[in-house]
Write an enzyme that holds these catalytic residues in place. Structure first.
Site, mmCIF file in Angstrom:
data_model
loop_
_atom_site.group_PDB
_atom_site.id
_atom_site.type_symbol
_atom_site.label_atom_id
_atom_site.label_comp_id
_atom_site.label_asym_id
_atom_site.label_seq_id
_atom_site.Cartn_x
_atom_site.Cartn_y
_atom_site.Cartn_z
ATOM 1 N N HIS A 80 77.965 92.243 56.779
ATOM 2 C CA HIS A 80 77.159 91.758 57.905
ATOM 3 C C HIS A 80 76.592 90.358 57.659
ATOM 4 O O HIS A 80 76.154 90.039 56.577
ATOM 5 C CB HIS A 80 76.020 92.713 58.261
ATOM 6 C CG HIS A 80 75.219 93.218 57.112
ATOM 7 N ND1 HIS A 80 74.356 94.272 57.235
ATOM 8 C CD2 HIS A 80 75.159 92.842 55.813
ATOM 9 C CE1 HIS A 80 73.799 94.503 56.065
ATOM 10 N NE2 HIS A 80 74.262 93.675 55.200
ATOM 11 N N ASN A 81 76.650 89.566 58.721
ATOM 12 C CA ASN A 81 76.020 88.240 58.748
ATOM 13 C C ASN A 81 76.666 87.222 57.814
ATOM 14 O O ASN A 81 76.089 86.152 57.585
ATOM 15 C CB ASN A 81 74.509 88.360 58.433
ATOM 16 C CG ASN A 81 73.773 89.170 59.482
ATOM 17 O OD1 ASN A 81 73.563 90.375 59.302
ATOM 18 N ND2 ASN A 81 73.468 88.555 60.601
#
Lengths: 348, 348, 348
Positions: free
Chosen positions: A240-241
């Site tokens: 994520h991210n």
């Protein structure tokens, strides 16, 4: 389908040495090629044995000394490999895709779809999805609610695009890839781990290619971003991210932990791992199996786990198998030291 | 949807410093937040720059010195991160799932299914399957014969549950995961490898979450067991007859070989590997890329391949890149020793 | 279903020590077995505690000293493990598969299919596909154009076989596997990477078994070849133009880079990696986590990254955690040397 040497030369901007009317019907590797095949000699190894290939014609570099006699037709081009695959594209051209939606595809409300796109059997398309022009979604793929798929993009069979995934133009997503799954985000709550709802999504730029069985998690909040022209090999994991800059290469079985930023034109070699919350500078190269646990400046080349400058690693990799010898030497010094100390003790 | 500061405080048991009637409409990260967003400052780094965020309100820890003036509304709670994601859950609440079986789902004989469950398009359900209440099986998933799925469990698109898989309540299985595949079990028979029929199955406890593209093999005979509250990240491989205790965390690209037992509340960091037939004690932590090839006592922290105490690894990791220097020093000692030996020889 | 001890002895060519009319109804592991279960004692550990099992009967090796008294029925066979799984096969025999094509399967033009084959729900079969006799294609699998599937082969749910894949007889492909995806082949074109069209395909021999979530890329030009009897574990990555010889074993999460040739009866242990364009000799063994970056002669056993002879690795693995001690010793020598040098200086 076939092409004359003249047609191939025109296609690849190459100079002909030999019969321009000779017909080529296929392509092959240097060693396997037959008299109607084109091959290429990118490597000096092959250039030195042009008399051994049975190919009909060979693409060679401009820089090659063309005065040398050759029984095989030569085509001199600035980049023989690129030229070769241009010919492949022509010889193995697929018929243009016809606009089509298979009756077994299940499509939820409010799809917008461009011209010339094709949705194959057993595909599921969620609601509020946008599909551009000339997109091909192959059988058994899943496209979640609110997804956006740019023009000319290909989704291979059994791909999963979770909701709100955004793909650019000319993207290819290979089979088994999962894009937009929830990230590995929990908050410790006593002994148990409370799931954090992931409201982010994944965004992938134009001309990116995502390998088979990749997993690219959505942002926890915000976006996981794959830049234009990024190519990932198979079984890559992107948490994520993460942000990956344009034209970076991520080789097979690499893992990138959460919130790390990878620059442009970076190369992460096979099985490398990058820890979370790091910044890897533009043009950096990470060697195979390397474990990167700190930021890297632009153009840095590292290897090993722990990672170190690649040049250091080359020396370290030479020493590691010799550690038993070095240890033995060290212990032999101990004896020699003791012996000397015994002698010099008297002189003290 | 929106919430007032007062509503947020009630929801998270927080104390308000600022206007209780202010309205929050979304959430964002500290740096990206706008005037109608809530964010949180879990980290001291963020607490020191509360004057820089453009967020409408910030969740801070109880322990934060609230006498400091702040232009932004503050909400003091015991765990700002958990509080934040509680608000996320409210602001981004999904409409309750309606009971539904899509007409394209293929369901074999003798299904029992609870209230409020949903089976989406192109799902296949084998015979003698039990599906609990409020279960969601998403498109293109496969559920084999004799499987059992507990209440409130979510099976994401393109998941494969082989026959006789048993999932607890509130489990999430992410896309591409394969649960209950045959283990890698063969008997050598001359040069060839005879397949062992795998009669076992996989059992997964309540509140477990299984990452995208995980592979969890069934027991050869007996069970492969994933405890309550276990969370696995993407691309994790769990071999036949492995047991994992409650609330353990298995990070991306970890591999666990056959018949190994992992205790409770263990953490296996990214890309770590654990050999077969081992016992890893409760609360043990295995670092990233580590290769564990022996039992670990409870609460042991190890890193490296071969694994070693984490504290040792920190020192070793520092020394490895310096091996060329150490080797040089060692060889320089040889010269010095020889010189001394030559001198002292005379004194013998 | 049940078998008498006499029937089991006949089936496994074993000698009976005990009641030949006793009835066995199931199988279990040594520790979990009950009075109507058969188990086996392959390992000396189990042979020494035959009085502790509650099993009805135990398969033991011929070489076991059968004069020893035993309360449990013993069956002496040349290979207890293989004998055990032969019994498993009988006790858990599946009913013969009925010829069948599910109405939801989507089949393109010009399929040829043998007797007794079964195509399950939501399967997609491309055009010009050949499926042999007694083949089972399970739900949600994808079989691309021009593929060839030999007799008795099983394609598990959610498998992807891209176009022109060729599988031998008695092959098993586990769920989530992707066979025939494009290789990771690009030509650098300034900053961007131009995709090379992959005209090759994948060919897999008889009796091969491909693990869950494997990715096996097609040849760029030419073939990616998996030999007869090769068994791959889960999450194995095999790049374009790799060749693997007969009966080799590739354990979980191994990666093999492009154009590498693996010999016959090779073992690549879990998480090992092999670089591209290498030749690994017949019978070589590569240890877990090893990184192989050079050719290996036949029967070589290597471990470590960088790889080294396994015997060397065993010593190196012992030394690495002791590097801080060795470094300390080295630095202590420096002091001792200086001291001596100071003394001997006077005598020079």
């Amino acid at each position: 389908m076939s092409l004359t040497i003249r047609e191939i030369a025109a296609l690849t901007n190459a100079t002909i040495f030999g019969d321009p009317n000779y017909e080529i019907q296929g392509v092959s590797s240097f060693d396997d090629a037959g008299p109607r095949d084109l091959t290429f000699a990118g490597d000096p190894v092959y250039l030195s044995k042009l008399d051994q290939t049975k190919a009909g014609a060979v693409l060679v570099p401009d820089s090659f000394d063309l005065d040398k006699q050759s029984s095989v037709i030569l085509l001199a081009s600035s980049n023989p490999k690129i030229s070769f695959f241009k010919v492949v594209e022509h010889l193995y051209a697929k018929p243009p895709m016809a606009e089509f939606i298979h009756s077994s595809a299940v499509i939820d409300d409010n799809l917008t779809i461009g011209n010339g796109s094709r949705i194959d059997a057993n595909v599921f398309i969620g609601k509020d999805v946008h599909i551009g022009a000339h997109v091909h979604i192959m059988p058994n793929a899943y496209v979640g609610d609110g997804s956006f798929i740019g023009d000319h993009t290909i989704i291979k069979p059994n791909v999963t695009l979770m909701d709100f995934t955004r793909l650019g133009k000319h993207v290819i997503v290979h089979s088994g890839a999962v894009i937009g799954s929830d990230g590995y985000g929990f908050a410790q709550d006593g002994q148990t781990h409370t799931k954090l709802i992931h409201t982010g999504h994944v965004e992938i730029g134009d001309h990116a290619e995502i390998g088979a069985c990749n997993t690219i998690d959505r942002g926890t909040i915000g976006v996981t971003l794959i830049g234009n022209g990024v190519k990932t090999d198979n079984q890559v994991h992107i948490a994520h991210n993460v942000k990956i800059g344009d034209n970076s290469l991520v080789v097979a079985q690499v893992g990138i932990a959460g919130s790390t930023t990878i620059g442009k034109s970076v190369i992460l070699a096979g099985k490398a791992g990058v820890s979370g919350h790091l910044t890897i500078g533009d043009g950096a190269i990470v060697g195979p199996y390397a474990g990167v646990s700190a930021d890297l400046p632009p153009n840095e080349i590292v290897s090993g786990a722990p990672h170190m400058p690649h040049k250091t690693w080359l020396r370290v990799a030479n020493i590691i198998p010799r550690l038993p010898e070095l240890r033995k030497k060290l212990f032999s010094f101990e004896k020699r030291l003791k012996k000397i100390e015994n002698i010099t003790k008297d002189t003290e």
